[in-house]
Design a protein around this motif. Structure first.
Motif, PDB file in Angstrom:
ATOM      1  N   ARG A 189       0.928  -1.206   0.124  1.00  0.00           N
ATOM      2  CA  ARG A 189      -0.114   0.000  -0.027  1.00  0.00           C
ATOM      3  C   ARG A 189       0.894   1.289   0.083  1.00  0.00           C
ATOM      4  O   ARG A 189       0.634   2.092  -0.637  1.00  0.00           O
ATOM      5  N   GLU A 190       1.830   1.468   0.765  1.00  0.00           N
ATOM      6  CA  GLU A 190       2.731   2.510   0.693  1.00  0.00           C
ATOM      7  C   GLU A 190       3.312   2.699  -0.282  1.00  0.00           C
ATOM      8  O   GLU A 190       3.534   3.935  -0.821  1.00  0.00           O
ATOM      9  N   ARG A 191       4.061   1.542  -0.966  1.00  0.00           N
ATOM     10  CA  ARG A 191       4.679   1.848  -2.488  1.00  0.00           C
ATOM     11  C   ARG A 191       3.742   2.399  -3.358  1.00  0.00           C
ATOM     12  O   ARG A 191       4.128   3.191  -4.133  1.00  0.00           O
ATOM     13  N   ALA A 192       2.441   2.041  -3.295  1.00  0.00           N
ATOM     14  CA  ALA A 192       1.540   2.367  -4.087  1.00  0.00           C
ATOM     15  C   ALA A 192       1.168   4.039  -3.882  1.00  0.00           C
ATOM     16  O   ALA A 192       1.103   4.769  -4.905  1.00  0.00           O
ATOM     17  N   LEU A 193       1.088   3.827  -2.650  1.00  0.00           N
ATOM     18  CA  LEU A 193       1.051   5.679  -2.216  1.00  0.00           C
ATOM     19  C   LEU A 193       1.992   6.619  -2.580  1.00  0.00           C
ATOM     20  O   LEU A 193       1.904   7.738  -2.994  1.00  0.00           O
ATOM     21  N   ALA A 194       3.215   5.945  -2.555  1.00  0.00           N
ATOM     22  CA  ALA A 194       4.393   6.785  -2.899  1.00  0.00           C
ATOM     23  C   ALA A 194       4.421   7.257  -4.191  1.00  0.00           C
ATOM     24  O   ALA A 194       4.862   8.163  -4.901  1.00  0.00           O
ATOM     25  N   ARG A 195       4.107   6.280  -5.021  1.00  0.00           N
ATOM     26  CA  ARG A 195       3.908   6.527  -6.416  1.00  0.00           C
ATOM     27  C   ARG A 195       2.914   7.639  -6.780  1.00  0.00           C
ATOM     28  O   ARG A 195       3.250   8.398  -7.645  1.00  0.00           O
ATOM     29  N   GLN A 196       1.765   7.435  -6.143  1.00  0.00           N
ATOM     30  CA  GLN A 196       0.748   8.417  -6.369  1.00  0.00           C
ATOM     31  C   GLN A 196       1.310   9.917  -5.965  1.00  0.00           C
ATOM     32  O   GLN A 196       1.168  10.958  -6.417  1.00  0.00           O
ATOM     33  N   LEU A 197       1.967   9.956  -4.912  1.00  0.00           N
ATOM     34  CA  LEU A 197       2.746  11.205  -4.358  1.00  0.00           C
ATOM     35  C   LEU A 197       3.405  11.693  -5.324  1.00  0.00           C
ATOM     36  O   LEU A 197       3.749  12.977  -5.421  1.00  0.00           O
ATOM     37  N   LEU A 198       4.399  11.176  -6.046  1.00  0.00           N
ATOM     38  CA  LEU A 198       5.466  11.357  -6.784  1.00  0.00           C
ATOM     39  C   LEU A 198       4.625  11.973  -8.073  1.00  0.00           C
ATOM     40  O   LEU A 198       5.123  12.956  -8.540  1.00  0.00           O
TER      41      LEU A 198
END
Length: 176
Positions: free
Chosen positions: A19-28
């Motif tokens: 989930r955090e990896r997906a969220l980090a992509r979204q934030l980028l």
């Protein structure tokens, strides 16, 4: 139980990491680089926790195996102890002196029986044995004497006996 709890914790961490990896992509994508960086640091920390839990699980499994093996060793030692006690009790019942006494009595009985056999067999002298052999030879010579062969010639033809008349065999009739 601890192993099972650690496995559940690992599953939770693994799901959180995804989930955090997906969220980090979204934030980028949204241009929030610093928040993405902070999230990736947190992800990295959780990966390290995941590695630590894996080590703890293998330590627990090794400990469980050691405990099981120690329990088996204890059972073996207990079995050896019981076997040793049983052997000691048997040795108390059958001492070396008792075994030597029994063997001595057996040898005495065998020697006594041999002496009896010698006395019974030794009651005949050599002269008696020679006489027995001569008598045996005489008996065998008597048995070998064959009857005399007749001096008369054999008859040439034996007269035939009249043949038996053939009677007709009775027929079997079925009862009606």
């Amino acid at each position: 139980q601890q192993r099972d709890k650690l496995r559940q914790y690992q599953k939770r961490l693994s799901l959180g990491l995804e989930r955090e990896r997906a969220l980090a992509r979204q934030l980028l994508r949204d241009g929030k680089k610093e928040k993405a960086m902070l999230l990736l640091k947190k992800k990295r920390y959780q990966e390290q926790l995941l590695d630590k839990t894996e080590n703890q699980i293998s330590n627990l499994e090794r400990m469980v195996q050691d405990i099981e093996f120690t329990q088996i060793e204890m059972k073996v030692i207990e079995g050896l102890k019981i076997g040793n006690e049983c052997l000691n009790k048997m040795h108390q019942v059958m001492s070396i002196e008792e075994v030597e006494r029994i063997i001595g009595e057996t040898q005495d009985a065998v020697e006594y029986q041999r002496q009896i056999d010698e006395l019974l067999a030794g009651s005949l002298t050599e002269e008696d044995e020679d006489a027995i052999l001569e008598e045996l030879n005489a008996i065998t010579q008597q048995q070998l004497e064959l009857p005399e062969v007749p001096s008369e010639p054999l008859p040439e033809k034996i007269s035939e006996v009249s043949p038996i008349k053939n009677r007709p065999k009775p027929e079997l009739v079925a009862a009606s």
